[in-house]
Design a protein around this motif. Structure first.
Motif, mmCIF file in Angstrom:
data_model
loop_
_atom_site.group_PDB
_atom_site.id
_atom_site.type_symbol
_atom_site.label_atom_id
_atom_site.label_comp_id
_atom_site.label_asym_id
_atom_site.label_seq_id
_atom_site.Cartn_x
_atom_site.Cartn_y
_atom_site.Cartn_z
ATOM 1 N N ARG A 115 37.055 34.280 45.745
ATOM 2 C CA ARG A 115 35.669 34.458 46.192
ATOM 3 C C ARG A 115 34.804 35.020 45.082
ATOM 4 O O ARG A 115 33.660 34.581 44.878
ATOM 5 C CB ARG A 115 35.612 35.384 47.411
ATOM 6 C CG ARG A 115 35.906 34.718 48.723
ATOM 7 C CD ARG A 115 35.468 35.590 49.887
ATOM 8 N NE ARG A 115 36.123 36.887 49.905
ATOM 9 C CZ ARG A 115 37.284 37.130 50.495
ATOM 10 N NH1 ARG A 115 37.923 36.144 51.105
ATOM 11 N NH2 ARG A 115 37.812 38.338 50.484
ATOM 12 N N GLN A 116 35.329 36.006 44.364
ATOM 13 C CA GLN A 116 34.559 36.597 43.275
ATOM 14 C C GLN A 116 34.250 35.560 42.199
ATOM 15 O O GLN A 116 33.118 35.486 41.702
ATOM 16 C CB GLN A 116 35.318 37.788 42.692
ATOM 17 C CG GLN A 116 35.409 38.958 43.650
ATOM 18 C CD GLN A 116 36.360 40.040 43.153
ATOM 19 O OE1 GLN A 116 37.327 39.769 42.446
ATOM 20 N NE2 GLN A 116 36.086 41.279 43.534
ATOM 21 N N ASN A 133 34.036 32.340 42.535
ATOM 22 C CA ASN A 133 33.145 31.290 43.029
ATOM 23 C C ASN A 133 31.722 31.779 43.266
ATOM 24 O O ASN A 133 30.765 31.024 43.072
ATOM 25 C CB ASN A 133 33.702 30.708 44.329
ATOM 26 C CG ASN A 133 35.018 29.991 44.130
ATOM 27 O OD1 ASN A 133 35.359 29.584 43.025
ATOM 28 N ND2 ASN A 133 35.790 29.847 45.201
ATOM 29 N N HIS A 134 31.578 33.033 43.656
ATOM 30 C CA HIS A 134 30.252 33.522 44.032
ATOM 31 C C HIS A 134 29.518 34.225 42.900
ATOM 32 O O HIS A 134 28.312 34.466 43.015
ATOM 33 C CB HIS A 134 30.359 34.438 45.243
ATOM 34 C CG HIS A 134 30.698 33.706 46.513
ATOM 35 N ND1 HIS A 134 29.769 32.994 47.238
ATOM 36 C CD2 HIS A 134 31.873 33.533 47.161
ATOM 37 C CE1 HIS A 134 30.343 32.446 48.291
ATOM 38 N NE2 HIS A 134 31.635 32.743 48.256
ATOM 39 N N ARG A 135 30.215 34.559 41.825
ATOM 40 C CA ARG A 135 29.549 35.223 40.705
ATOM 41 C C ARG A 135 29.046 34.242 39.656
ATOM 42 O O ARG A 135 28.257 34.612 38.799
ATOM 43 C CB ARG A 135 30.503 36.236 40.054
ATOM 44 C CG ARG A 135 30.800 37.419 40.942
ATOM 45 C CD ARG A 135 31.707 38.428 40.278
ATOM 46 N NE ARG A 135 32.036 39.511 41.200
ATOM 47 C CZ ARG A 135 32.821 40.536 40.888
ATOM 48 N NH1 ARG A 135 33.366 40.615 39.679
ATOM 49 N NH2 ARG A 135 33.075 41.474 41.783
ATOM 50 N N LYS A 160 26.813 31.343 38.190
ATOM 51 C CA LYS A 160 25.474 30.811 38.484
ATOM 52 C C LYS A 160 25.573 29.298 38.622
ATOM 53 O O LYS A 160 26.044 28.611 37.712
ATOM 54 C CB LYS A 160 24.507 31.179 37.362
ATOM 55 C CG LYS A 160 24.239 32.675 37.264
ATOM 56 C CD LYS A 160 23.246 32.994 36.154
ATOM 57 C CE LYS A 160 22.986 34.499 36.072
ATOM 58 N NZ LYS A 160 22.033 34.838 34.986
ATOM 59 N N TYR A 167 30.613 25.137 38.892
ATOM 60 C CA TYR A 167 31.729 26.033 39.191
ATOM 61 C C TYR A 167 32.808 25.927 38.115
ATOM 62 O O TYR A 167 32.876 24.951 37.367
ATOM 63 C CB TYR A 167 32.337 25.688 40.555
ATOM 64 C CG TYR A 167 31.472 26.089 41.722
ATOM 65 C CD1 TYR A 167 31.390 27.415 42.124
ATOM 66 C CD2 TYR A 167 30.735 25.137 42.423
ATOM 67 C CE1 TYR A 167 30.600 27.788 43.201
ATOM 68 C CE2 TYR A 167 29.932 25.502 43.500
ATOM 69 C CZ TYR A 167 29.868 26.824 43.883
ATOM 70 O OH TYR A 167 29.081 27.197 44.949
ATOM 71 N N GLU A 210 36.062 45.339 48.102
ATOM 72 C CA GLU A 210 35.185 44.215 48.438
ATOM 73 C C GLU A 210 34.680 44.325 49.873
ATOM 74 O O GLU A 210 33.494 44.103 50.146
ATOM 75 C CB GLU A 210 35.925 42.887 48.268
ATOM 76 C CG GLU A 210 35.057 41.679 48.611
ATOM 77 C CD GLU A 210 35.835 40.396 48.849
ATOM 78 O OE1 GLU A 210 35.193 39.364 49.068
ATOM 79 O OE2 GLU A 210 37.078 40.441 48.845
#
Length: 248
Positions: free
Chosen positions: A21-22, A24-26, A28, A35, A206
Motif C-alpha cells: 500500500r505504501q 502504491n499510494h506514495r 505520484k 506505478y 499505519e
C-alpha cells in the motif's frame, strides 16, 4: 518486465500488504504506467523467525528464503528488499547468494535515525523477541555509536501481545495497546525517538498513527527508498549506481 525490484515478503502477510500500500499510494501518478514495477513474493510458509533464533531445533527459515532468493535472482531484479526485520538474522547469507543488490532494511533505518536525530544518543527499541534476543538492532546501533533502550521487563510481553496475539493471530491492530507501549517507552524510559523493529509494528503505525511520539519506521523508510531508487533506474541510472548510497 524491465526496471523492477523484488520484495521478499509474507513475514507476515498483512505487514507485507501494508508495504505494498505504501509503495502504491506514495508514488505520484497520472496513469497506470506511473506505478512501480515489482515482484511481490508473499511466501507465507516461511517458518517463524523468532522461534528458530531462540531455539535452533525449530524449523530453519533460511531454507525458504534461500529458495525464494535463488528463484527471483534468475529474473534479474534491480534489487531486493525484505520487509521483515527479524529475518535479517540471515542477511549476510542471503545477500551472498546473488549479485543482485540486497538492501539491508535495518541498517538503512538506523542511518536514517542518525541523520534525522543527530543529537539523540539512544533510541527506544520495540521488536520481536527474536530481534531482541540476538541483538540485531542493538548491534547495528552500536556500529554508529548509538544505544538501544529496551525498557523494563513489562515491555516485551506487551509488544509480543500486540505482534502475535493481535496482528498475526487476529489480523487486527489494538491501537490502545500500541499507544500504551509508546507512552511507556517515552514517559518511563526517556525515549524521545522509538524504533519499530518489526513490520507488524509498522502496520500498527499505519493503522493507528494518532499519537505524539517520534517514530523510526523501517518499513516506511524502505518503501520511500525503493520508490527513490526505482524512479532513478527508470530514468536511466544503472541499478548498481542507484543503490550504492544505501549499501552501508
Amino acid at each position: 518486465m524491465k526496471n523492477f525490484f523484488t520484495i521478499l515478503g509474507g513475514m507476515g502477510t498483512i505487514a507485507t500488504e501494508s508495504l505494498a500500500r505504501q509503495l502504491n499510494h506514495r508514488i505520484k501518478i497520472t496513469k497506470d504506467q506511473d506505478y512501480l514495477n515489482y515482484v511481490l513474493v508473499n511466501d507465507a510458509q516461511i517458518p517463524d523467525r523468532t522461534a528458530y533464533i531462540k531455539d535452533h531445533s525449530q524449523p530453519n527459515f533460511f531454507l525458504n528464503l534461500r529458495e525464494d532468493v535463488l528463484q527471483q535472482a534468475q529474473l534479474k531484479p534491480d534489487f531486493f528488499i525484505m520487509p521483515c526485520n527479524t529475518a535479517h538474522y540471515f542477511y549476510d547469507d542471503l545477500a551472498a547468494l546473488t549479485d543482485v543488490p540486497f538492501l539491508h532494511m535495518m541498517r538503512i533505518a538506523v542511518h536514517r535515525f542518525v541523520q534525522d536525530y543527530p543529537d539523540e544518543t539512544k533510541i527506544g527499541l520495540i521488536a520481536t523477541e527474536g530481534s531482541i534476543y540476538d541483538h540485531l538492532y542493538v548491534d547495528e546501533l552500536a556500529k554508529v555509536g548509538r544505544k538501544a533502550e529496551l525498557g523494563g521487563p513489562e515491555i516485551q510481553p506487551l509488544v509480543t501481545e500486540l505482534i502475535y496475539d493481535n496482528i498475526k493471530q487476529k489480523g487486527v491492530v489494538d491501537a490502545e495497546l500500541y499507544h500504551r507501549i509508546l507512552r511507556k517507552m517515552h514517559d518511563e524510559y526517556g525515549c524521545e525517538v522509538i524504533l519499530l523493529g518489526c513490520t507488524e509494528l509498522s502496520l500498527a503505525q499505519e493503522k493507528a498513527p494518532g499519537h505524539p511520539y517520534n517514530i523510526i519506521d523501517p518499513q516506511s523508510i524502505i518503501a520511500d527508498v525503493a520508490i527513490e531508487l526505482e524512479l532513478k533506474i527508470r530514468a536511466g541510472m544503472a541499478p548498481t549506481e542507484a543503490v550504492k548510497k544505501y549499501l552501508y
